[in-house]
Scaffold this active site. Structure first.
Site, short mmCIF file in Angstrom:
data_model
loop_
_atom_site.label_atom_id
_atom_site.label_comp_id
_atom_site.label_asym_id
_atom_site.label_seq_id
_atom_site.Cartn_x
_atom_site.Cartn_y
_atom_site.Cartn_z
N ASP A 181 -4.02 15.98 -17.72
CA ASP A 181 -4.11 14.85 -17.91
C ASP A 181 -3.67 14.39 -19.25
O ASP A 181 -4.15 15.10 -20.21
CB ASP A 181 -5.77 14.65 -17.83
CG ASP A 181 -6.02 12.98 -17.94
OD1 ASP A 181 -5.19 12.24 -18.84
OD2 ASP A 181 -7.42 12.69 -17.67
N LYS B 34 -4.75 2.98 -20.42
CA LYS B 34 -4.81 3.48 -21.93
C LYS B 34 -3.39 3.37 -22.45
O LYS B 34 -2.92 2.19 -22.79
CB LYS B 34 -5.24 4.71 -22.11
CG LYS B 34 -6.58 5.35 -21.11
CD LYS B 34 -7.72 4.42 -21.42
CE LYS B 34 -8.82 4.27 -20.24
NZ LYS B 34 -9.02 5.80 -20.07
N ARG C 216 0.90 -1.23 0.02
CA ARG C 216 0.00 -0.09 0.07
C ARG C 216 0.65 1.31 0.02
O ARG C 216 0.48 2.23 -0.30
CB ARG C 216 -0.92 0.03 1.25
CG ARG C 216 -1.95 1.21 1.15
CD ARG C 216 -3.14 0.93 1.98
NE ARG C 216 -2.88 0.53 3.28
CZ ARG C 216 -2.47 1.06 4.48
NH1 ARG C 216 -2.10 2.36 4.30
NH2 ARG C 216 -2.48 0.44 5.42
N TYR D 47 -12.74 14.30 -19.16
CA TYR D 47 -13.06 12.90 -19.15
C TYR D 47 -14.16 12.57 -18.13
O TYR D 47 -14.45 13.34 -17.10
CB TYR D 47 -11.86 12.21 -18.80
CG TYR D 47 -12.20 10.56 -18.45
CD1 TYR D 47 -12.47 9.67 -19.44
CD2 TYR D 47 -12.32 10.09 -17.02
CE1 TYR D 47 -12.79 8.30 -19.02
CE2 TYR D 47 -12.63 8.82 -16.72
CZ TYR D 47 -13.04 8.11 -17.71
OH TYR D 47 -13.42 6.61 -17.53
C1 LIG Z 1 -9.82 6.44 -19.08
C2 LIG Z 1 -9.36 7.88 -18.59
C3 LIG Z 1 -9.36 8.26 -17.39
C4 LIG Z 1 -9.83 7.17 -16.38
O1 LIG Z 1 -8.84 6.39 -16.03
P1 LIG Z 1 -9.27 4.76 -15.38
O2 LIG Z 1 -7.78 4.24 -15.77
O3 LIG Z 1 -10.21 4.37 -16.11
O4 LIG Z 1 -9.68 4.99 -14.02
C5 LIG Z 1 -8.86 9.39 -16.89
N1 LIG Z 1 -8.76 10.46 -17.93
C6 LIG Z 1 -8.80 10.08 -19.24
C7 LIG Z 1 -8.61 11.09 -20.15
C8 LIG Z 1 -9.21 8.83 -19.52
O5 LIG Z 1 -9.19 8.49 -20.90
#
Ligand SMILES: *Cc1c(COP(=O)(O)O)cnc(C)c1O
Length: 414
Positions: A207, A232, A78, A132
């Site tokens: 992000d 992703k 953790r 998002y």
């Molecule tokens: C998918 C996504 C998230 C969230 O990510 P998870 O791994 O599904 O929690 C946040 N920001 C963007 C731009 C995303 O495409």
């Protein structure tokens, strides 16, 4: 050489427990000059663990005590400090040109923990208008319940109808944007965001999921914190969920302290998979950049397509910013079809891309954001943002570009 070194380790190991650990503990500071090399090699344990070329999976929740002076130094999953975490975190920091990184159990764990660790009740954020869906509903429902408010701004226009200055309050602490926004592929005036944040003493958070560090490294531009859904592109194989927060040591430590208590840490087995996926990021993204650009140009010529959203197209209002800052425009695009019925039939007729949520994997995907990532928003909110049933989002994979385009061509030919 290896054998002699190992023999001497064994000889010394008997002396004191502390020495045994110090001698055997690898370190993770290795960094090279280029992104491509760092993706493969940065942060690998030195010495290699038992000579293993790949960081082995340390599926151990806890570790023998040494002389830990602080809670942070205790080793426990953790606390995000297994050898798998340390390798991956050093690698991600090197790849994003930053001091430090923290991996998390999901992109949403990265985003929510990064925001909550830098803003408290009564304080306020500025945010890009479309984000998002998960981030957007976290801010609307959860952060607001904790007394944290936010105001959406037009990220492309600091002096637009509602100026950024005008949206500031004495309690504004943070500005949150996306490098390429989901699902409209908007790229804002990111240089102005950095200047504005510095001038008003705000923490700037971006992000970078869609752009990836291959195309854009926000820390080099002056952003304080970068967050990723590593689910992703960073992993790239649609087989895990993970996130990352990257920035200065001080900022990342602040996030790490809250993550200890919110508990969204990543499992070592998933760290291992993510480290494996990350090694091919540059190869994958370069290919995805090329194919997405070709597909976007093709789609722009098709009468059933009303508009193509891709920052690499000269026709895109985002192009002027993306062209200055990015070395590639990414593998994501979205299109408005003439109407929702046509969008539905188009999805049914496509045979190569998979109709599925998420993105950034090696396989091409198509989805209607109004039915997936943004389903959590109210209908009128979606309409206001331009996220209707006529909008189809494409995540371009690494399949043959001509074969992919031919499939889009047949699916559009009614
Ligand atoms: C998918 C996504 C998230 C969230 O990510 P998870 O791994 O599904 O929690 C946040 N920001 C963007 C731009 C995303 O495409």
């Amino acid at each position: 050489m290896e054998v002699v070194a190992f023999a001497s380790l064994v000889r010394f190991a008997g002396r004191t427990r502390c020495l045994e650990r110090d001698v055997l503990m690898p370190e993770y500071s290795l960094r090279f000059k280029t992104l491509d090399t760092n993706l493969v090699q940065a942060g690998r344990p030195r010495p290699h663990v038992e000579g293993a070329v790949v960081t082995p999976i340390f599926q151990s929740a806890n570790y023998e005590m040494g002389e830990e002076a602080t809670y942070d130094a205790v080793r426990y999953i953790r606390l995000s400090n297994s050898p798998n975490h340390l390798t991956l975190q050093a690698r991600l920091a090197a790849v994003e040109s930053a001091e430090a990184a923290l991996v998390t159990a999901s992109g949403m764990a990265a985003i929510s923990t990064a925001i909550l660790s830098h803003v408290k009740a009564g304080e306020h954020l500025l945010t890009q208008r479309t984000l998002y869906g998960g981030t957007q509903s976290f801010l609307h429902r959860d952060a607001s319940r904790l007394g944290i408010s936010h105001t959406p701004i037009d990220i492309a226009a600091p002096d637009g109808a509602r100026t950024w200055e005008g949206a500031l309050t004495p309690q504004t602490r943070l500005i949150f944007v996306e490098a390429i926004s989901n699902p409209l592929m908007e790229v804002g005036d990111l240089e102005a965001v950095v200047d504005f944040a510095r001038h008003h003493d705000l923490v700037s958070v971006i992000d970078n999921t869609f752009a990836t560090p291959v195309n854009f490294r926000p820390v080099e531009l002056g952003f304080d914190l970068v967050v990723h859904s590593a689910t992703k592109y960073l992993n790239g194989h649609s087989d895990l969920v993970a996130g990352a927060v990257i920035g200065s040591t001080a900022s990342v430590d602040q996030v790490r302290h809250l993550l200890l208590h919110l508990g969204g840490s990543l499992d070592p087995n998933t760290c291992f998979l993510l480290e494996r996926g990350l090694k091919t990021l540059a190869l994958r993204v370069q290919r995805q950049n090329e194919t997405a650009a070709r597909l976007a140009r093709f789609l722009e010529e098709q009468p059933p397509v009303r508009q193509v959203n891709y920052p690499g197209l000269a026709s895109s209002p985002s192009h002027r910013y993306a062209d200055r800052l990015f070395s590639g425009f990414g593998g994501m695009l979205s299109i408005y079809l003439q109407d929702a019925g046509l969008a539905e039939r188009f999805l049914e007729r496509l045979t190569l891309p998979i109709h599925a949520a998420s993105l950034g994997g090696v396989e091409s995907l198509v989805v209607r954001p109004a039915r997936s990532s943004h389903l959590g928003l109210e209908q009128d909110e979606r309409d206001r943002l331009g996220i209707g049933d006529d909008l189809v989002r494409v995540s371009v994979g690494i399949e043959d570009a001509s074969e992919l385009i031919a499939d889009f061509e047949q699916a559009l030919a009614e």
